[in-house]
Scaffold this motif. Structure first.
Motif, PDB file in Angstrom:
ATOM      1  N   VAL A   1      30.309  63.382  29.958  1.00  0.00           N
ATOM      2  CA  VAL A   1      31.463  62.920  29.288  1.00  0.00           C
ATOM      3  C   VAL A   1      30.731  63.620  27.109  1.00  0.00           C
ATOM      4  O   VAL A   1      29.367  64.323  27.850  1.00  0.00           O
ATOM      5  CB  VAL A   1      30.286  61.378  29.525  1.00  0.00           C
ATOM      6  CG1 VAL A   1      30.499  60.581  27.685  1.00  0.00           C
ATOM      7  CG2 VAL A   1      30.507  61.106  29.790  1.00  0.00           C
TER       8      VAL A   1
ATOM      9  N   ALA B   1      34.614  59.217  33.271  1.00  0.00           N
ATOM     10  CA  ALA B   1      33.937  59.819  34.537  1.00  0.00           C
ATOM     11  C   ALA B   1      33.447  59.397  35.323  1.00  0.00           C
ATOM     12  O   ALA B   1      33.352  60.234  36.530  1.00  0.00           O
ATOM     13  CB  ALA B   1      32.132  60.271  33.174  1.00  0.00           C
TER      14      ALA B   1
ATOM     15  N   LEU C   1      26.428  62.535  36.577  1.00  0.00           N
ATOM     16  CA  LEU C   1      27.313  62.852  35.359  1.00  0.00           C
ATOM     17  C   LEU C   1      26.905  63.035  34.237  1.00  0.00           C
ATOM     18  O   LEU C   1      24.634  62.719  33.939  1.00  0.00           O
ATOM     19  CB  LEU C   1      27.044  60.952  34.982  1.00  0.00           C
ATOM     20  CG  LEU C   1      28.059  60.806  33.796  1.00  0.00           C
ATOM     21  CD1 LEU C   1      28.545  60.414  33.722  1.00  0.00           C
ATOM     22  CD2 LEU C   1      27.445  59.336  33.152  1.00  0.00           C
TER      23      LEU C   1
ATOM     24  N   GLN D   1      30.256  65.280  36.897  1.00  0.00           N
ATOM     25  CA  GLN D   1      31.158  64.164  35.939  1.00  0.00           C
ATOM     26  C   GLN D   1      30.695  64.675  34.510  1.00  0.00           C
ATOM     27  O   GLN D   1      29.657  64.262  34.235  1.00  0.00           O
ATOM     28  CB  GLN D   1      32.216  62.692  36.266  1.00  0.00           C
ATOM     29  CG  GLN D   1      32.786  62.816  37.521  1.00  0.00           C
ATOM     30  CD  GLN D   1      34.020  64.036  37.061  1.00  0.00           C
ATOM     31  OE1 GLN D   1      34.394  63.514  35.934  1.00  0.00           O
ATOM     32  NE2 GLN D   1      34.322  64.694  37.759  1.00  0.00           N
TER      33      GLN D   1
ATOM     34  N   CYS E   1      35.400  57.284  27.968  1.00  0.00           N
ATOM     35  CA  CYS E   1      34.955  58.683  28.455  1.00  0.00           C
ATOM     36  C   CYS E   1      34.023  58.123  29.053  1.00  0.00           C
ATOM     37  O   CYS E   1      34.555  58.784  30.479  1.00  0.00           O
ATOM     38  CB  CYS E   1      34.569  59.349  27.078  1.00  0.00           C
ATOM     39  SG  CYS E   1      36.159  59.658  26.195  1.00  0.00           S
TER      40      CYS E   1
END
Length: 251
Positions: A84, A157, A165, A82, A153
């Motif tokens: 950001v 995620a 991440l 994910q 945000c």
């Protein structure tokens, strides 16, 4: 790929379409990354640093699958990394409330069907993890501060329990005080969740505060990669030395 690795790139070359090309031009694609090779250990915080245009974000987009135009090998231990992004406001749909935004990743989850009760329980759990009050679920992004929007945000995620991440310049749009708070949050999440993090930044002072390892990029090429302390204390590449000097870290 060995069990202790979460990501491996081998001779990765990434391209994008040249939308500004002249009519009848044969150069339809531009190569951004050149033979990028590295691996990342499970639970590591790897910083990717370098000046604007060096290929940091292009690499991130290839890892999360946004840019699939590449050659070479890109192997990941887990699905669904994910991301950001830098600007928390443009990353959020201004017409939707925070609760809707947080819940949406679970509604479109192809691996699991979540009941409404399960979705709300997960939303509340993540709101606690990113240190936001439940009352904010009923607010619009425009009603939040920059730091609060970035927390949202990060929360979005985290919704589907990612193992990796990628934070692409997550604090550069924030003032210094809020930067420190978001950095502390990322460190806390890393420790609490055991999540691996790729932290992208042009700010070498910020990089030093959060990363275990750092990878310095220039013109789409890795010029230096190693433990953060070692790279900062004993840089080998002239480009790294110039960056550290410009940041006031090295004389």
């Amino acid at each position: 790929m060995s069990e202790d690795k979460v990501l491996r790139a081998s001779n990765l070359n990434v391209f994008y379409k040249n939308r500004k090309r002249k009519l009848f031009s044969k150069n339809k694609k531009i190569q951004v990354l050149h033979d990028v090779t590295f691996d990342m250990e499970e639970g590591e915080v790897l910083a990717i640093a370098g000046e604007s245009g060096c290929g940091k974000s292009t690499l991130a987009r290839a890892i999360v699958g946004i840019n699939k135009d590449y050659t070479g090998e890109l192997v990941q231990k887990y699905d669904g990394p994910q991301m950001v992004f830098q600007d928390p406001y443009s990353s959020l749909n201004p017409a939707k409330k925070v609760g809707w935004l947080m819940e949406e990743p679970l509604k479109v989850d192809r691996k699991r069907k979540w009941t409404k009760e399960e979705r709300m329980a997960r939303v509340k759990e993540v709101m606690k993890e990113v240190e936001l009050p439940i009352e904010m679920l009923d607010r619009y992004p425009s009603q939040l501060s920059g730091g609060q929007r970035q927390r949202v945000c990060i929360g979005i995620a985290l919704m589907r329990y990612p193992k990796l991440l990628i934070a692409d310049e997550p604090v550069s749009a924030l003032d210094v005080t809020i930067q420190s708070q978001i950095m502390e949050l990322l460190r806390s999440l890393h420790k609490k969740l055991g999540i691996s993090i790729i932290f992208i930044s042009h700010d070498l002072r910020v990089v030093y505060r959060i990363s275990d390892h750092v990878m310095i990029m220039k013109d789409g090429v890795i010029v230096e990669h190693g433990k953060t302390d070692e790279v900062y204390r004993h840089p080998q590449a002239d480009y790294t030395k110039r960056l550290l000097t410009a940041a006031g870290i090295r004389k």
